[in-house]
Scaffold this active site. Structure first.
Site, PDB file in Angstrom:
ATOM      1  N   GLU A 265      33.309 -84.195  49.908  1.00  0.00           N
ATOM      2  CA  GLU A 265      32.540 -83.145  50.586  1.00  0.00           C
ATOM      3  C   GLU A 265      31.314 -82.882  49.714  1.00  0.00           C
ATOM      4  OE1 GLU A 265      33.346 -81.807  53.482  1.00  0.00           O
ATOM      5  OE2 GLU A 265      35.538 -81.966  53.721  1.00  0.00           O
TER       6      GLU A 265
ATOM      7  N   HIS B  84      31.718 -86.648  53.787  1.00  0.00           N
ATOM      8  CA  HIS B  84      31.687 -85.449  54.632  1.00  0.00           C
ATOM      9  C   HIS B  84      30.810 -84.389  53.985  1.00  0.00           C
ATOM     10  CE1 HIS B  84      34.984 -86.000  57.686  1.00  0.00           C
ATOM     11  NE2 HIS B  84      35.233 -87.030  56.871  1.00  0.00           N
TER      12      HIS B  84
ATOM     13  N   HIS C 195      33.214 -88.136  61.057  1.00  0.00           N
ATOM     14  CA  HIS C 195      32.891 -87.725  62.434  1.00  0.00           C
ATOM     15  C   HIS C 195      32.058 -88.802  63.135  1.00  0.00           C
ATOM     16  CE1 HIS C 195      34.550 -83.994  60.973  1.00  0.00           C
ATOM     17  NE2 HIS C 195      33.672 -84.019  59.986  1.00  0.00           N
TER      18      HIS C 195
ATOM     19  N   GLU D 165      26.658 -82.505  61.021  1.00  0.00           N
ATOM     20  CA  GLU D 165      27.317 -83.128  59.876  1.00  0.00           C
ATOM     21  C   GLU D 165      27.445 -84.637  60.058  1.00  0.00           C
ATOM     22  OE1 GLU D 165      31.384 -81.959  59.046  1.00  0.00           O
ATOM     23  OE2 GLU D 165      31.480 -83.540  57.532  1.00  0.00           O
TER      24      GLU D 165
HETATM   25 ZN    ZN Z   1      33.603 -83.309  57.984  1.00  0.00          ZN
END
Ligand code: ZN
Length: 352
Positions: free
Chosen positions: A313, A243, A176, A190
């Protein structure tokens, strides 16, 4: 009595300094066959950053004189035209010469098992002989291959098996950014969390001598295609996209995503194997719940990159206790260390 103590000291030296042999190449320095060692050198519990690796001559470890012993307050004077080294601290001193096993202290003449040598301009001295002359103890941690003066270090840096002559390229993608915040929970975006971990990973990989590229280094908006394009264009070995996850409030743990296409392979490493290594390291280092290694054929970054790539993640921002951890520097650093370890392990496998 003095003589006896001296003899005992010499005997102890002979018995204790034996060091396992390292599988490394050797060379003649100052007339002696010296093998480069990967051993760490530590003083008072801290592993030193030395300008060159130690060398081993006849089972004795030699270290850069000045940088190793200055930590203990020892002054090293080097007289290159005479090949003479003088080391001193308070009332104690040693005078040695390059390639010569005889050392002079202020009281006596001593015989060293290995002589000081010159390695590409650096004066290397036998660590145990010098340390003990200045009243310090030297220990050997065989498991971690650390020679230490004073306290044994509690932690040692990672020791990668990467080949010194190869350039390894890793693209680090902080997920992002800019107008895309990703998940937002408890006041944490995030994109900021991802960038923080990505920057830490970048520093750790650089310290291992790996050439790194970041898809963004600040709060910029970057398209998904630009991220994989960077990795394809530089011929990256690996792409790691950082992430953090969102789900229900009870779910927590780490998850690694990869593309199932078997053509996304480099050397001996497939995308799936890379994902497995990443997931294993995240779970191990963070002690996080194993949420699995998951195939994701439709995610653009994974689909359009042509080397092993993963989306890591790290944790669930929707879980309040995991988010509390993710906010701490120590957890972010551990996440970066887990990814660093995974990258090193994967590169070793890739080029084995
Ligand atoms: Zn993400």
């Amino acid at each position: 009595m003095r003589k006896l103590a001296f003899l005992l000291a010499v005997l102890t030296l002979v018995l204790l300094v034996a060091v396992p042999s390292f599988a490394a190449s050797g060379e003649y320095y100052s007339g002696y066959w010296a093998v480069t060692s990967n051993a760490f050198i530590a003083v008072d519990g801290k592993v030193l950053t030395l300008e060159r690796n130690p060398v081993v001559i006849d089972g004795r470890i030699l270290v850069p004189a000045r940088t190793t012993f200055q930590v203990l307050g020892v002054t090293t004077d080097w007289y290159p035209s005479y090949g003479v080294i003088e080391m001193s601290k308070g009332s104690k001193s040693i005078t040695m010469s390059i390639g010569n096993k005889v050392a002079y202290t202020e009281r006596s003449i001593k015989y060293m098992e290995a002589p000081p040598v010159l390695v590409n301009g650096t004066v290397m001295v036998p660590i145990r002989f010098v340390a003990e002359t200045f009243g310090e103890n030297v220990g050997w941690d065989a498991k971690n291959e650390v020679a230490y003066i004073g306290n044994k270090p509690a932690e040692v840096p990672s020791r990668s098996g990467l080949k010194p002559n190869r350039t390894y390229k890793v693209v680090i993608d902080a997920g992002h950014g800019g107008s895309q915040s990703g998940a937002v929970y408890g006041g944490v975006k995030e994109k900021d969390l991802n960038l923080d971990i990505a920057k830490r990973l970048n520093a750790l990989l650089k310290a291992e001598g790996i050439k790194t590229y970041m898809t963004r280094e600040n709060d910029a908006t970057v398209s998904l295609y630009a991220r994989s394009a960077l990795a394809n264009n530089v011929g990256a070995d690996l792409l790691v996209s950082v992430h953090n996850n969102a789900g229900n409030s009870k779910t927590s743990g780490s998850m690694t995503l990869y593309h199932p296409d078997s053509s996304k392979k480099k050397g001996n490493l497939t995308a799936y194997e890379f994902a497995q290594i990443v997931q294993k390291n995240l779970n191990k280092t963070l002690k996080s719940k194993d949420m699995g290694v998951i195939q994701r054929p439709n995610l653009a970054v994974l689909r359009t990159s042509n080397m092993p790539a993963v989306i890591a993640e790290i944790g669930y921002m929707t879980n309040s206790s995991e988010l509390a951890k993710l906010k701490t520097d120590s957890y972010k650093q551990q996440a970066a260390e887990a990814l660093r370890n995974a990258v090193l392990e994967s590169l070793e496998k890739m080029y084995k």
